[in-house]
Design a protein around this motif. Sequence first.
Motif, PDB file in Angstrom:
ATOM      1  N   GLU A 106       2.097   1.748  -3.542  1.00  0.00           N
ATOM      2  CA  GLU A 106       1.077   2.101  -4.528  1.00  0.00           C
ATOM      3  C   GLU A 106       0.345   3.393  -4.201  1.00  0.00           C
ATOM      4  O   GLU A 106       0.032   4.188  -5.094  1.00  0.00           O
ATOM      5  CB  GLU A 106       0.058   0.964  -4.646  1.00  0.00           C
ATOM      6  CG  GLU A 106      -0.965   1.154  -5.747  1.00  0.00           C
ATOM      7  CD  GLU A 106      -1.747  -0.103  -6.019  1.00  0.00           C
ATOM      8  OE1 GLU A 106      -1.608  -0.653  -7.121  1.00  0.00           O
ATOM      9  OE2 GLU A 106      -2.488  -0.550  -5.120  1.00  0.00           O
ATOM     10  N   SER A 107       0.075   3.632  -2.899  1.00  0.00           N
ATOM     11  CA  SER A 107      -0.807   4.738  -2.532  1.00  0.00           C
ATOM     12  C   SER A 107      -0.184   5.764  -1.604  1.00  0.00           C
ATOM     13  O   SER A 107      -0.825   6.764  -1.279  1.00  0.00           O
ATOM     14  CB  SER A 107      -2.089   4.177  -1.877  1.00  0.00           C
ATOM     15  OG  SER A 107      -2.714   3.242  -2.723  1.00  0.00           O
ATOM     16  N   GLY A 108       1.033   5.526  -1.117  1.00  0.00           N
ATOM     17  CA  GLY A 108       1.693   6.486  -0.248  1.00  0.00           C
ATOM     18  C   GLY A 108       1.571   6.143   1.222  1.00  0.00           C
ATOM     19  O   GLY A 108       0.800   5.267   1.625  1.00  0.00           O
TER      20      GLY A 108
ATOM     21  N   ALA B 159      -1.960   6.498   3.206  1.00  0.00           N
ATOM     22  CA  ALA B 159      -2.915   5.429   2.937  1.00  0.00           C
ATOM     23  C   ALA B 159      -2.494   4.128   3.608  1.00  0.00           C
ATOM     24  O   ALA B 159      -3.343   3.315   4.007  1.00  0.00           O
ATOM     25  CB  ALA B 159      -3.057   5.224   1.427  1.00  0.00           C
ATOM     26  N   ALA B 160      -1.186   3.913   3.725  1.00  0.00           N
ATOM     27  CA  ALA B 160      -0.678   2.661   4.287  1.00  0.00           C
ATOM     28  C   ALA B 160      -0.600   2.668   5.805  1.00  0.00           C
ATOM     29  O   ALA B 160      -0.389   1.616   6.414  1.00  0.00           O
ATOM     30  CB  ALA B 160       0.701   2.356   3.711  1.00  0.00           C
TER      31      ALA B 160
ATOM     32  N   GLU C 143       0.820  -1.214   0.000  1.00  0.00           N
ATOM     33  CA  GLU C 143       0.000   0.000   0.000  1.00  0.00           C
ATOM     34  C   GLU C 143       0.849   1.257   0.000  1.00  0.00           C
ATOM     35  O   GLU C 143       0.503   2.249  -0.666  1.00  0.00           O
ATOM     36  CB  GLU C 143      -0.937  -0.003   1.209  1.00  0.00           C
ATOM     37  CG  GLU C 143      -2.080  -1.004   1.092  1.00  0.00           C
ATOM     38  CD  GLU C 143      -3.120  -0.823   2.172  1.00  0.00           C
ATOM     39  OE1 GLU C 143      -2.800  -0.190   3.213  1.00  0.00           O
ATOM     40  OE2 GLU C 143      -4.245  -1.320   1.996  1.00  0.00           O
ATOM     41  N   ARG C 144       1.976   1.244   0.721  1.00  0.00           N
ATOM     42  CA  ARG C 144       2.826   2.434   0.706  1.00  0.00           C
ATOM     43  C   ARG C 144       3.404   2.651  -0.684  1.00  0.00           C
ATOM     44  O   ARG C 144       3.492   3.788  -1.153  1.00  0.00           O
ATOM     45  CB  ARG C 144       3.951   2.309   1.734  1.00  0.00           C
ATOM     46  CG  ARG C 144       4.954   3.459   1.629  1.00  0.00           C
ATOM     47  CD  ARG C 144       5.613   3.845   2.905  1.00  0.00           C
ATOM     48  NE  ARG C 144       6.280   5.141   2.755  1.00  0.00           N
ATOM     49  CZ  ARG C 144       6.833   5.822   3.740  1.00  0.00           C
ATOM     50  NH1 ARG C 144       6.786   5.354   4.970  1.00  0.00           N
ATOM     51  NH2 ARG C 144       7.416   6.986   3.513  1.00  0.00           N
TER      52      ARG C 144
END
Length: 341
Positions: free
Chosen positions: A200-202, A205-206, A197-198
Amino acid sequence: MLLAQKNFTGRESRQQVNCLCMQDMMGGFFGLELPEYGNFPYTEDTCCAWLNSGRAALEVLLTHLPRPERLWIPRFICDTVLQAPEHLNIPIARYSCTSRLEPVLPDVGDNDLVLLVNYFGLTQDYVQQTASRFHGRCVVDATTALYCPPLPGIPTFYSPRKFCGVADGGIACAPFPLTNLPGSQASSSRNSLFLLERLESGAAAALPASECAEQALCATPCRMSRLTRRLLNSIDFEKSAHQRLLNYSHLHQALHCINRLPLPEHPGSAPMCYPLVSGIPGLRDTLIDAGVALPLYWPEVLEATQPDDAENILSRQLLPLPLDQRYGEEDMKRLLELILG
């Protein structure tokens, strides 16, 4: 998808995968494709065990040492370190440190054991000096000092997740064989979601998944998961150490004159962070507002100490500036501009 030389229904495909789960299968869908560096600092052998967490590594070491009457633990430390001795019913005593992170130990009994902490990989000299007084009666907590090798004859434990992208893991190193190890193996895939998640989304978000993974760390000692082992082998630790030292040098040249914490100009090994104690009002908030992550070491220390205690002051004022392998010279310049203006 075809798993072999015949067509399978979805149910049959899953059944075949289940049958092959222990030995894996040839062909089929792909997993993560990761490089193989294999230069993690600690090779698994009879005197070095790869476990599921740093606290599990401490418990394994304690079970191989003569049972102490008391285990001395510093007040400036995360409370999770207490889990292992409490689980083993070992009495705990606490000791203080100075504002320089130097241990201040009272009279220690002949049958006591002392836990010494190498803070951020930058207090190895203090650890070595104190360990010489208690040879055979101390254990080193190097969970924030991954790149510092064990001192001769001193059991030491590590937590690699504080230095790289893994969800768990711990290393126990001893000057004797570690024979009584857990038989079960940890599973890390569900707790590793925040890594993806980090990417892909930063980070924002993670963060929830990261906090869940932290809470899910199992206190029961297990062998390190297959996923964590594979991820550790995919990281170039030599390159990471080199970058950390470059970033440390850049920060120290600019900040040593305002840092109340005396730090070595040339550390003997790559540090976890650059611990800055400046007393500049509002600096923590300024950096956090600018997107710099600054964990508090440690909230429980504030609750257990008085405002004038060295540990309390360190907890409030110490800013662990990031300097890890993800960042380069331009990142350090931006960080310094935020601090120095």
